[in-house]
Design a protein around this motif. Sequence first.
Motif, PDB file in Angstrom:
ATOM      1  N   CYS A  93       0.819  -0.954  -0.007  1.00 26.12           N
ATOM      2  CA  CYS A  93       0.225  -0.134   0.064  1.00 26.12           C
ATOM      3  C   CYS A  93       0.936   1.042   0.016  1.00 26.12           C
ATOM      4  O   CYS A  93       2.125   1.155  -0.100  1.00 26.12           O
ATOM      5  N   HIS A  94       0.615   2.192  -0.059  1.00 21.55           N
ATOM      6  CA  HIS A  94       1.053   3.613   0.091  1.00 21.55           C
ATOM      7  C   HIS A  94       2.114   3.959   1.299  1.00 21.55           C
ATOM      8  O   HIS A  94       3.311   4.172   1.138  1.00 21.55           O
ATOM      9  N   CYS A  95       1.169   3.577   2.344  1.00 24.10           N
ATOM     10  CA  CYS A  95       2.311   3.755   3.819  1.00 24.10           C
ATOM     11  C   CYS A  95       3.024   2.680   4.096  1.00 24.10           C
ATOM     12  O   CYS A  95       3.846   2.870   4.988  1.00 24.10           O
ATOM     13  N   GLY A  96       2.876   1.530   3.307  1.00 22.28           N
ATOM     14  CA  GLY A  96       4.027   0.324   3.669  1.00 22.28           C
ATOM     15  C   GLY A  96       3.538  -0.642   4.657  1.00 22.28           C
ATOM     16  O   GLY A  96       4.013  -1.484   4.894  1.00 22.28           O
TER      17      GLY A  96
ATOM     18  N   CYS B 176      -5.824  -0.633   2.968  1.00 26.95           N
ATOM     19  CA  CYS B 176      -5.232  -0.276   4.163  1.00 26.95           C
ATOM     20  C   CYS B 176      -6.040   0.694   5.001  1.00 26.95           C
ATOM     21  O   CYS B 176      -6.483   1.692   4.339  1.00 26.95           O
TER      22      CYS B 176
ATOM     23  N   CYS C 121      -3.728   4.355   4.854  1.00 29.06           N
ATOM     24  CA  CYS C 121      -3.507   5.106   3.737  1.00 29.06           C
ATOM     25  C   CYS C 121      -4.818   4.871   2.784  1.00 29.06           C
ATOM     26  O   CYS C 121      -4.705   5.654   1.537  1.00 29.06           O
TER      27      CYS C 121
HETATM   28 ZN    ZN Z   1      -1.070   1.983   4.031  1.00 27.95          ZN
END
Ligand code: ZN
Length: 133
Positions: A9-12, A73, A76
């Motif tokens: 995802c974007h935030c990891g 997520c 994010c």
């Molecule tokens: Zn995320």
Amino acid sequence: MMKTYNGSCHCGAVRFEADIDLSQGSLRCNCSFCLKIRCWAVMVKPEAFRLLAGEAEMNVYQFGAKNEHHYFCKHCGVRPYGIGNSPRYGVFYGVNVASLDGVSDEVLANAPITYVDGRADNWISPPAETRYL
Ligand SMILES: [Zn+2]
């Protein structure tokens, strides 16, 4: 060529790996959900997908017949994958191509796209208009 990709995802918080042959094609769909999330997915068998981190960091969204689990997520909002069950394919993971990490622009640009007319519940032939998908 079959390759193991890492994705996130974007935030990891959510990380996965999946065995994918991008040259075998990917999907874009015009259904009510795919349109809003700009879905670009590749379908893989369950054994080709491995969630590495973040199971507790996700929520799941379902709608309609609730045959599919759309995971996202909590932090994010990115949707790395979903799990579906279709009469044609059985259980499958729909991996968000855009959530794969480290894939070159060239490889992404060369991944064939199959357009499906999910809005009409037609999974065989493309919709009349695909340019905006
Ligand atoms: Zn995320």
